[in-house]
Design a protein around this motif. Structure first.
Motif, PDB file in Angstrom:
ATOM      1  N   VAL A 250       2.418   1.563   7.195  1.00 43.47           N
ATOM      2  CA  VAL A 250       2.500   0.128   7.508  1.00 43.47           C
ATOM      3  C   VAL A 250       1.558  -0.646   6.588  1.00 43.47           C
ATOM      4  N   VAL A 251       0.322  -0.119   6.440  1.00 50.92           N
ATOM      5  CA  VAL A 251      -0.621  -0.697   5.475  1.00 50.92           C
ATOM      6  C   VAL A 251      -0.292  -0.065   4.125  1.00 50.92           C
ATOM      7  N   HIS A 252       0.089  -0.872   3.148  1.00 51.73           N
ATOM      8  CA  HIS A 252       0.573  -0.300   1.889  1.00 51.73           C
ATOM      9  C   HIS A 252      -0.525  -0.043   0.875  1.00 51.73           C
ATOM     10  N   SER A 253      -1.677  -0.628   1.064  1.00 48.76           N
ATOM     11  CA  SER A 253      -2.923  -0.330   0.339  1.00 48.76           C
ATOM     12  C   SER A 253      -3.929  -1.425   0.609  1.00 48.76           C
ATOM     13  N   MET A 254      -5.169  -1.240   0.129  1.00 46.27           N
ATOM     14  CA  MET A 254      -6.249  -2.163   0.474  1.00 46.27           C
ATOM     15  C   MET A 254      -7.204  -2.352  -0.696  1.00 46.27           C
ATOM     16  N   VAL A 255      -7.948  -3.464  -0.639  1.00 46.04           N
ATOM     17  CA  VAL A 255      -9.019  -3.694  -1.606  1.00 46.04           C
ATOM     18  C   VAL A 255     -10.291  -3.999  -0.816  1.00 46.04           C
ATOM     19  N   THR A 256     -11.367  -3.259  -1.139  1.00 47.93           N
ATOM     20  CA  THR A 256     -12.666  -3.511  -0.506  1.00 47.93           C
ATOM     21  C   THR A 256     -13.507  -4.350  -1.465  1.00 47.93           C
ATOM     22  N   TYR A 257     -14.112  -5.423  -0.931  1.00 53.55           N
ATOM     23  CA  TYR A 257     -14.940  -6.306  -1.754  1.00 53.55           C
ATOM     24  C   TYR A 257     -16.424  -6.068  -1.506  1.00 53.55           C
ATOM     25  N   GLN A 265      -2.432  -5.221   2.685  1.00 50.96           N
ATOM     26  CA  GLN A 265      -1.083  -5.787   2.746  1.00 50.96           C
ATOM     27  C   GLN A 265      -0.264  -4.880   3.647  1.00 50.96           C
ATOM     28  N   MET A 266       0.474  -5.473   4.585  1.00 51.70           N
ATOM     29  CA  MET A 266       1.253  -4.679   5.537  1.00 51.70           C
ATOM     30  C   MET A 266       2.721  -5.066   5.473  1.00 51.70           C
ATOM     31  N   GLY A 267       3.556  -4.172   5.946  1.00 46.21           N
ATOM     32  CA  GLY A 267       4.985  -4.467   6.004  1.00 46.21           C
ATOM     33  C   GLY A 267       5.747  -3.205   6.334  1.00 46.21           C
ATOM     34  N   ASN A 268       7.025  -3.360   6.628  1.00 48.47           N
ATOM     35  CA  ASN A 268       7.859  -2.182   6.841  1.00 48.47           C
ATOM     36  C   ASN A 268       7.993  -1.416   5.527  1.00 48.47           C
ATOM     37  N   PRO A 269       8.140  -0.087   5.613  1.00 48.44           N
ATOM     38  CA  PRO A 269       8.293   0.683   4.372  1.00 48.44           C
ATOM     39  C   PRO A 269       9.682   0.487   3.774  1.00 48.44           C
ATOM     40  N   ASP A 270       9.834  -0.557   2.987  1.00 45.49           N
ATOM     41  CA  ASP A 270      11.117  -0.888   2.358  1.00 45.49           C
ATOM     42  C   ASP A 270      10.794  -1.512   1.004  1.00 45.49           C
ATOM     43  N   MET A 271      11.283  -0.885  -0.073  1.00 51.36           N
ATOM     44  CA  MET A 271      10.904  -1.313  -1.422  1.00 51.36           C
ATOM     45  C   MET A 271      11.417  -2.714  -1.776  1.00 51.36           C
ATOM     46  N   ARG A 272      12.328  -3.263  -0.947  1.00 49.22           N
ATOM     47  CA  ARG A 272      12.806  -4.606  -1.275  1.00 49.22           C
ATOM     48  C   ARG A 272      11.687  -5.645  -1.152  1.00 49.22           C
ATOM     49  N   THR A 273      10.640  -5.363  -0.353  1.00 48.40           N
ATOM     50  CA  THR A 273       9.525  -6.318  -0.255  1.00 48.40           C
ATOM     51  C   THR A 273       8.773  -6.424  -1.584  1.00 48.40           C
ATOM     52  N   SER A 287      13.898 -11.016   1.282  1.00 51.34           N
ATOM     53  CA  SER A 287      14.178  -9.714   0.679  1.00 51.34           C
ATOM     54  C   SER A 287      15.158  -8.904   1.513  1.00 51.34           C
ATOM     55  N   GLY A 288      15.435  -9.373   2.731  1.00 50.02           N
ATOM     56  CA  GLY A 288      16.270  -8.598   3.643  1.00 50.02           C
ATOM     57  C   GLY A 288      15.460  -7.664   4.527  1.00 50.02           C
ATOM     58  N   VAL A 289      14.117  -7.663   4.351  1.00 43.12           N
ATOM     59  CA  VAL A 289      13.267  -6.765   5.143  1.00 43.12           C
ATOM     60  C   VAL A 289      12.749  -7.516   6.372  1.00 43.12           C
ATOM     61  N   ALA A 290      12.911  -6.898   7.539  1.00 43.20           N
ATOM     62  CA  ALA A 290      12.419  -7.521   8.773  1.00 43.20           C
ATOM     63  C   ALA A 290      10.893  -7.444   8.816  1.00 43.20           C
ATOM     64  N   PRO A 291      10.229  -8.430   9.456  1.00 40.90           N
ATOM     65  CA  PRO A 291       8.775  -8.342   9.584  1.00 40.90           C
ATOM     66  C   PRO A 291       8.387  -7.206  10.542  1.00 40.90           C
ATOM     67  N   ILE A 292       7.140  -6.735  10.422  1.00 47.99           N
ATOM     68  CA  ILE A 292       6.724  -5.646  11.310  1.00 47.99           C
ATOM     69  C   ILE A 292       6.494  -6.169  12.728  1.00 47.99           C
ATOM     70  N   ASP A 293       6.707  -5.277  13.682  1.00 47.01           N
ATOM     71  CA  ASP A 293       6.513  -5.596  15.098  1.00 47.01           C
ATOM     72  C   ASP A 293       5.219  -4.887  15.529  1.00 47.01           C
ATOM     73  N   LEU A 294       4.095  -5.618  15.485  1.00 47.17           N
ATOM     74  CA  LEU A 294       2.789  -4.968  15.700  1.00 47.17           C
ATOM     75  C   LEU A 294       2.663  -4.278  17.064  1.00 47.17           C
ATOM     76  N   PRO A 295       3.008  -4.952  18.197  1.00 50.31           N
ATOM     77  CA  PRO A 295       2.881  -4.244  19.478  1.00 50.31           C
ATOM     78  C   PRO A 295       3.723  -2.964  19.521  1.00 50.31           C
ATOM     79  N   LYS A 296       4.867  -2.982  18.850  1.00 51.79           N
ATOM     80  CA  LYS A 296       5.723  -1.790  18.842  1.00 51.79           C
ATOM     81  C   LYS A 296       5.040  -0.667  18.046  1.00 51.79           C
ATOM     82  N   ILE A 297       4.356  -1.036  16.964  1.00 48.23           N
ATOM     83  CA  ILE A 297       3.649  -0.017  16.162  1.00 48.23           C
ATOM     84  C   ILE A 297       2.465   0.531  16.962  1.00 48.23           C
ATOM     85  N   GLY A 298       1.780  -0.358  17.681  1.00 49.49           N
ATOM     86  CA  GLY A 298       0.709   0.083  18.584  1.00 49.49           C
ATOM     87  C   GLY A 298      -0.581   0.416  17.872  1.00 49.49           C
ATOM     88  N   GLN A 299      -0.615   1.570  17.217  1.00 53.85           N
ATOM     89  CA  GLN A 299      -1.871   2.008  16.592  1.00 53.85           C
ATOM     90  C   GLN A 299      -1.644   2.348  15.128  1.00 53.85           C
TER      91      GLN A 299
END
Ligand code: NAD
Ligand code: MG
Length: 390
Positions: A250-257, A265-273, A287-299
Motif C-alpha cells: 500500500v505504501v509504495h516507498s518513503m523519504v525520510t528528512y 506515497q500510498m495507493g492500490n498496487p496498480d501501475m496505472r497510477t 488513471s482508472g485506479v480506485a482510491p485505497i479504503d483505509l479501514p478495509k486495509i486496517g493495518q
C-alpha cells in the motif's frame, strides 16, 4: 497534445499505458507501438490506437503484421529491428517515450530517446542498472526529462521536493526507503526454496507483471535492481537507500528528512497510477485506479528484509557499492539465470549462485565506455550461460 511512443506495448506496462492513454484522447496520441514477437496482439493495438509506426523484432514478424494491417485498411507503417526502435524513440514528432521493454534489450532505444531530449518514462530499470552513469549523462546533456515509472521510484519522486536535483544533503533528505512486498516466498520454509517451480515463482501476491520481473520479485533481485535504480535517479549512495518489507503493498516507498519527517506515497498496487502521474506531470489525471479504503486495509506491516532468505538483495547492494561495471555484470547474469529458470534449465536457488559466480569471474572496469558496457554485458551473459550445462 502529447505524442507518445510505447516501447514494449504488448507487455504488462505497455497495456497499462494504453489503458491510461485511451481515457484521455484530448491529451495523448499514440505515435508508435513496438513489440518483440506478439504480432496478433500488436495488430489489435494498432487497429485500435492507429499509431503512425509499429515496430517488431524480425522481418518475418513485420511481414505478418503488415499483412494483417493491410487487410484491415490500416495506414500504420510497419518496421522491424533495433534501428527502427531507436528511430521511433527519437522521432521529431514524438514527445514522450514509455520505455517498457524488459531487460537490457531496452537500453539502446531508451538511450536514443534520452539523446533526442524526449520526456522518458522509465519502466525499463535494467537499462539504468546496466549503464547508469552514461544514461544519466545522456539525459542531462540533451535536456531530456526522466520520469520514474517503477512504483517505488515514482513514489519517491512524489515525496521529494519539486526542485530536487539529485543532491540528497542539499535538500535535507536523510534516507530513501524502498518498500518491498517480499514476493511469493516471504514466508515459505527456506529449505524448500530449491524446489519451487516457475509457475509458483511468477504468482506474485500483489502485482500482476511480466514473467521476468515476477521471478526477480521472488528472489528480491528486483528490489536490488531498484536500489541501484534509486541511486542513479536520486543521487543517493547505497548507505542512504534502505529496503523495508511491507507485504500489503500500500505504501509504495518513503523519504525520510533531516527533521524526522517521513513522507510516503500510498495507493492500490496498480501501475496505472505511476503511469498516469508521469504522463500528465505536473497535472493529475484519472488513471482508472480506485482510491485505497483505509479501514478495509486496517493495518500496515513493516519488517526488516532477511538477507539469508534473499541473498540476491545483498549481491545487488554489493554491486552498487563496487560501482563501475559491477551492476552491468549483476544484471546480465541475472537475465540469463532467470531465463534459464523460467525454461526449467536451472533451479530457483541456482539463480543466486549463477549471479554470484559471474560477478566473481568477469573483469571489473571502473569507468566503462558504452562499448565496454556492452562488451561486459556480453561476456557476463556468455559466462553465465556456460554454467547452465554444468
Ligand atoms: P513484459 O514481459 O510483460 O513485456 C515486455 C515487453 O518488451 C513486451 O512488449 C515485449 O514484446 C518487449 N520485448 C521483450 N523482449 C524484447 C526485445 N528483445 N526487443 C524488443 N522488445 C522486447 O514485461 P513488463 O512486466 O511490462 O516489464 C517491462 C519493464 O518494466 C521491465 O523492465 C520491468 O522491470 C519494468 N517494470 C514492470 C512493472 C510491472 O508492473 N509489470 C513494474 C515496474 C517496472
Ligand atoms: Mg518496483
Amino acid at each position: 497534445m502529447q505524442n507518445v511512443t510505447i516501447l514494449g506495448s504488448t507487455g504488462s506496462i505497455g497495456v497499462s499505458t494504453l489503458d491510461v492513454i485511451v481515457r484521455h484522447p484530448d491529451r495523448f496520441r499514440v505515435h508508435a507501438l513496438t513489440a518483440h514477437s506478439k504480432v496478433e496482439e500488436l495488430a489489435r493495438q494498432c487497429l485500435q490506437h492507429r499509431p503512425l509506426v509499429a515496430v517488431v523484432g524480425t522481418a518475418e514478424a513485420a511481414s505478418r503484421l503488415a499483412g494483417i494491417l493491410r487487410e484491415q485498411g490500416s495506414k500504420t507503417i510497419v518496421e522491424y529491428g533495433r534501428d527502427a526502435l531507436c528511430a521511433v524513440a527519437s522521432a521529431a514528432d514524438c514527445h514522450a517515450v514509455m520505455a517498457a521493454i524488459v531487460g537490457a534489450a531496452g537500453l539502446e532505444p531508451t538511450l536514443a530517446a534520452a539523446r533526442a531530449g524526449k520526456k522518458v518514462l522509465l519502466a525499463n530499470k535494467e537499462a539504468l542498472v546496466m549503464s547508469g552513469s552514461l544514461f544519466m549523462d545522456a539525459v542531462a546533456a540533451n535536456g531530456a526529462v526522466l520520469m520514474p515509472i517503477d512504483s517505488e521510484h515514482n513514489a519517491i519522486f512524489q515525496c521529494l521536493p519539486v526542485k530536487y536535483d539529485r543532491r540528497p544533503d542539499a535538500h535535507g533528505v536523510a534516507k530513501i526507503i524502498l518498500t518491498a512486498s517480499g514476493g511469493p516466498f516471504l514466508r515459505r520454509a527456506v529449505d524448500t526454496l530449491g524446489d519451487v517451480t516457475p509457475e509458483e515463482a511468477v504468482a506474485h501476491p500483489k502485482w500482476v507483471m511480466g514473467r521476468k520481473i515476477s521471478v526477480d520479485s521472488a528472489t528480491m533481485m528486483n528490489k536490488g535492481l531498484e536500489v541501484i535504480e534509486a541511486h542513479w535517479l536520486f543521487g543517493a549512495p547505497a548507505e542512504k537507500i534502505d529496503v523495508v518489507i511491507h507485504p500489503q503493498s500500500v505504501v509504495h516507498s518513503m523519504v525520510t528528512y533531516a527533521d524526522g519527517s517521513v513522507l510516503a506515497q500510498m495507493g492500490n498496487p496498480d501501475m496505472r497510477t505511476p503511469i498516469a502521474h508521469a504522463l500528465a506531470f505536473p497535472q493529475r489525471i484519472a488513471s482508472g485506479v480506485a482510491p485505497i479504503d483505509l479501514p478495509k486495509i486496517g493495518q500496515l506491516v513493516f519488517e526488516q528484509p532477511d538477507f539469508g532468505r534473499f541473498p540476491c538483495l545483498r549481491l545487488a547492494y554489493d554491486a552498487l557499492s563496487a560501482g563501475g561495471s559491477s551492476p552491468t555484470i549483476l544484471n546480465a547474469a541475472n537475465e540469463i539465470a532467470v531465463f534459464a529458470f523460467l525454461h526449467n534449465r536451472i533451479g530457483f536457488l541456482d539463480i543466486t549462485e549463477m549471479v554470484e559466480r559471474t560477478m566473481n569471474k568477469i573483469d571489473f572496469i571502473e569507468k566503462p565506455t558504452l562499448e565496454e558496457y556492452f562488451d561486459t554485458d556480453g561476456e557476463a551473459r556468455n559466462f553465465a550461460a556456460s554454467l547452465i550445462q554444468l
